[in-house]
Design a protein around this motif. Sequence first.
Motif, short mmCIF file in Angstrom:
data_model
loop_
_atom_site.label_atom_id
_atom_site.label_comp_id
_atom_site.label_asym_id
_atom_site.label_seq_id
_atom_site.Cartn_x
_atom_site.Cartn_y
_atom_site.Cartn_z
N ARG A 71 0.76 -1.23 0.00
CA ARG A 71 0.00 0.00 0.00
C ARG A 71 0.80 1.30 0.00
O ARG A 71 0.44 2.27 -0.64
N SER A 72 1.90 1.32 0.73
CA SER A 72 2.56 2.60 0.90
C SER A 72 3.55 2.94 -0.21
O SER A 72 4.09 4.03 -0.25
N ASP A 99 -7.85 5.57 -0.28
CA ASP A 99 -6.50 5.97 0.14
C ASP A 99 -5.52 5.79 -1.01
O ASP A 99 -4.63 6.61 -1.24
N ARG A 190 11.05 6.13 -4.20
CA ARG A 190 11.82 7.15 -3.51
C ARG A 190 11.41 7.35 -2.07
O ARG A 190 12.07 8.03 -1.31
N THR A 191 10.30 6.76 -1.68
CA THR A 191 9.88 6.89 -0.28
C THR A 191 10.03 5.53 0.41
O THR A 191 9.97 4.49 -0.23
N LYS A 192 10.20 5.59 1.72
CA LYS A 192 10.41 4.37 2.47
C LYS A 192 9.33 4.21 3.53
O LYS A 192 9.08 5.11 4.32
N PHE A 193 8.69 3.05 3.50
CA PHE A 193 7.66 2.74 4.49
C PHE A 193 8.34 2.37 5.81
O PHE A 193 9.24 1.53 5.83
N ILE A 194 7.92 2.98 6.89
CA ILE A 194 8.52 2.67 8.19
C ILE A 194 7.59 1.78 9.01
O ILE A 194 7.96 0.71 9.44
N GLU A 195 6.38 2.25 9.22
CA GLU A 195 5.43 1.43 9.97
C GLU A 195 4.01 1.90 9.73
O GLU A 195 3.78 2.98 9.18
N GLU A 196 3.09 1.06 10.15
CA GLU A 196 1.68 1.35 9.97
C GLU A 196 1.03 1.20 11.34
O GLU A 196 1.30 0.21 12.03
N VAL A 197 0.23 2.17 11.73
CA VAL A 197 -0.44 2.07 13.02
C VAL A 197 -1.94 2.09 12.73
O VAL A 197 -2.52 3.13 12.45
N LEU A 198 -2.55 0.92 12.73
CA LEU A 198 -3.96 0.83 12.36
C LEU A 198 -4.80 0.74 13.62
O LEU A 198 -4.42 0.10 14.60
N LYS A 199 -5.96 1.39 13.58
CA LYS A 199 -6.86 1.36 14.73
C LYS A 199 -7.94 0.31 14.47
O LYS A 199 -8.63 0.38 13.46
N ASN B 168 -8.12 4.34 8.41
CA ASN B 168 -8.19 3.49 9.60
C ASN B 168 -6.91 3.56 10.44
O ASN B 168 -6.49 2.57 11.01
N TYR B 170 -2.82 5.45 10.69
CA TYR B 170 -1.84 6.22 9.94
C TYR B 170 -0.64 5.35 9.61
O TYR B 170 -0.46 4.26 10.16
N GLU B 171 0.15 5.81 8.63
CA GLU B 171 1.39 5.12 8.33
C GLU B 171 2.53 6.11 8.37
O GLU B 171 2.32 7.32 8.20
N VAL B 172 3.72 5.60 8.61
CA VAL B 172 4.89 6.46 8.71
C VAL B 172 5.75 6.23 7.48
O VAL B 172 6.11 5.09 7.17
N ILE B 173 6.03 7.31 6.75
CA ILE B 173 6.78 7.23 5.51
C ILE B 173 7.96 8.20 5.59
O ILE B 173 7.81 9.32 6.08
N GLU B 174 9.09 7.73 5.08
CA GLU B 174 10.28 8.57 5.09
C GLU B 174 10.70 8.86 3.66
O GLU B 174 10.48 8.06 2.76
#
Lengths: 328, 264
Positions: A71-72, A99, A190-199, B168, B170-174
Motif C-alpha cells: 500500500r505505501s 487511500d 523514492r519513499t520508504k515505508f517505516i510502519e503502519e499504526v492501524l486502529k 483506519n 496512519y502510516e509512517v513514511i520517510e
Amino acid sequence: MANILIFGEASGEEISSINYELLSAANKLKVNIDDQIIVAILGVNNSKKYDELLSYGAQTVCLVKDDLLNRSNTDAFLNASKQVVDKFKPQIILFAKTDLGRDIAPRLAFKLGVPVAQDCIDLEIDKDSQKIKVTRPVYGGSAIAKFIFENVDIQIAIVRPKIFEPILPIENTSGELIELNVELDKESIRTKFIEEVLKESEGIPLESAKVVVAGGRGLGDAKNFDSLKELAKILGGAVGASRAVCDAGWLDHEYQIGLTGKTITPDLYITVGISGASQHMAGCSNSKNIVAINKDANANIFSLANYGVVGDWNTILPAFIEAVRELN
Amino acid sequence: MLNILVCIKQVIDPEMPASAFNINTSSKKVEEPEGIPPVINGFCENAVEAALRIKDNNDASITILSIGNKFVTEVMKKPLSMGADNLILIDDPKFENLDAVSTAHVLKAAIKKIGNFDLILCGRQASDWDNALVPLGLSEMLDVPCITIAQKVEIIDQGVIVQRALSNGYEVIESSLPALVTVTNELGDPRYPNLKGIMSASRKIPTIWNSNDLNFDLESLTAKLKLIDLQIPITDKQCEIIKGDDDQEIGRNLAIKLREAKLI
Ligand SMILES: Cc1cc2nc3c(=O)[nH]c(=O)nc-3n(C[C@H](O)[C@H](O)[C@H](O)COP(=O)(O)OP(=O)(O)OC[C@H]3O[C@@H](n4cnc5c(N)ncnc54)[C@H](O)[C@@H]3O)c2cc1C
Ligand SMILES: Nc1ncnc2c1ncn2[C@@H]1O[C@H](COP(=O)(O)O)[C@@H](O)[C@H]1O
C-alpha cells in the motif's frame, strides 16, 4: 472500439465492493458492443478469486503481482499502473477515491499529460463529442459541477465510493484472467515505508453499519458521547462524528464523516448536535433516512433530514434512548 | 539552511452561511459574497503551521507562494505574521480561474524562478474545487517524491519523516529531500500570530510577480476538463418535525415514529 480500464483494489479475503461499483460506472460508459472493460488489480497475492469479476462485466481481469506493490509504495503503484496503461492503451481509466486511488490517479494523469476528473458522482458519454461528461460536488458540496473532457485521448476519472450501486452478475459472459509482469526498479521507489499504526474499530465498522449515530460540536464534551455509544449499541450500529468533534480531540479522526472523512450510506443516520454543514453532508447525504436532534430550528441539517427534533439533546436523548430500549 | 516553500491558495470562506453562497450560472462562477472576506484555504494554513513547527526546531527559511488574482494582501500576509519569512504573490487576471493542470504548471514555473528548495508543503486540497490534484501534479513535474495527507512532518538528517493519515489509522513514511508533502487538518490548528509577528509582517512587502515574470505560455496547455455547468443542488426533502408536550414526550415520540417507519 474503446478500452475502459478500471484500476480495482485488492483487500482482505473478499473482493472489495469498490470493484463492483467501478464496474457499474464503466458499464455506463460502454457505448459500442465491442467496447472492452479491463479490470487491473495491482498488488494481489492470491489470484484465485478474481476470475469471479469476469461474470460481472469485465472482459479481462489483469492481475499484477509484485512484492514492491504494497500500500505505501506509491511510486511502485504509479510505475506499475503506467505499464498497465501502456499494455491496454485505454481511452478511459477509472479509479476509486480511496487511500490508494486518490494518490495514484492524479500522478498517473500528470505522467500521461492528461486531465483527471476528481471525486465523480456520475459519468456519462456525451452524445455529440463522445467524450465523458462528469458530475461532481465542489465547494464542499455547496455546488454541483459538470465537466467535459476536451482534446484528450485518455480520460481519467476518480469515482467517489458508495455512489454507484455495485454491478450485478451478467449472464453468458466470457473473458480471460491474465497475470501481467511489470518491471519495477527498487531505485525508482523514492519513499520508504517505516510502519503502519492501524486502529481496530470497536464493534461494527462505520462504513458498513446499517445504523449510524453521530454527534457534533453541540455535544459539548467527549464524555457526552457515552450516550451515543449506548444508543448505537442498542441499535446494533456504529458511532460517528463531525470534523469539529475530531478536531477537538473528543474522538479520533477515524470517526469523522464527511468530505475528508468517511462516506457512509446507512439505512438510518441519527445526528445529535450537528449543524449539517455541506462538507459534513458530503459524507452522509445518501443515507436512506436522516434524523436530526438540534436545538436550532434554522440549522441546515433540518433541510436534509427526514425526521427532526428541535430541542436540547440533554433532555431529549435520554427519553429517546429509553423508549428505543423498550420498543426493541 | 533548509529552504521550505509553502503553496497557499486564497479562497472564498467555506464557513460562510449557506444563504451567502450564490452562483452566477451563466458565467458558471461562485459569486464573491459581499462583506465576507476571502480566507487562506484551511489546509494551506495547516501546511504553514507544519513549516513553522519545522522552523521551531531547525535552521529554516519559509517562503510562501500563491497564484491568483484579486489578492487581499491583509489576508495573504497572515503566514508572515505567524512567522514565515517571505511572501510571493503571483497575481495576474489570467490566473483567475486556473484548472489544476495549469496551476501546477504555473507553480512549477514560479518554483524554477525561485530556485532552491528542500521541502514543498501544500494543503491536502483546496476548499473551492476540492481537487486535491495540484500538489500531486507539481511533484510529478518537478520529479520529486510526494507524500500526501500528512498529520505530522519532521525533519531528520537529510530527510523528512511523515505520519500519513489513513482512513483506519496512519502510516509512517520517510523520504529524502527535496520532497513535497501535503498536509491535513489532523496536524493541528495553525498558531495565532503574536504581536511581534504582526509587527514584523506589517513591515514586510510581498514580492509580486505576474505571468510575464514567469515567462509562461498558458495557451500551450490544450488538453482540458471544461466546466459546462455549475448549480446549487436542490433538496426536496420534507423534514417531519416531531412534537410533544415536553422533551420527554418528544424523545419518546421520536422512537415511536422510527418504530412505525420500521427503522428501529
Ligand atoms: C475543506 C473542508 C473540509 C471539511 N470536511 C469536513 C468533514 O469531512 N466532516 C465534517 O463533519 N466537517 C468537515 N468540515 C467542517 C464543516 O464545515 C463544519 O465546520 C463542521 O461539520 C461543523 O461541525 P458541527 O456540526 O459538529 O459543529 P457546528 O457547526 O458548530 O454545529 C453544532 C450544532 O449543535 C447544535 N447544538 C448545540 N448545543 C446543542 C444542544 N444542547 N442540543 C442540541 N443541539 C445543540 C447547534 O445548534 C449547532 O447546529 C470541512 C470544512 C472544510 C472547509
Ligand atoms: N493557486 C494556487 N496557488 C498556490 N498553491 C495552490 C494553488 N492552488 C492549489 N495550490 C496548492 O495545492 C493544494 C491543493 O489544491 P487543489 O489541488 O486545488 O485542491 C492547496 O492546498 C495548495 O497548497
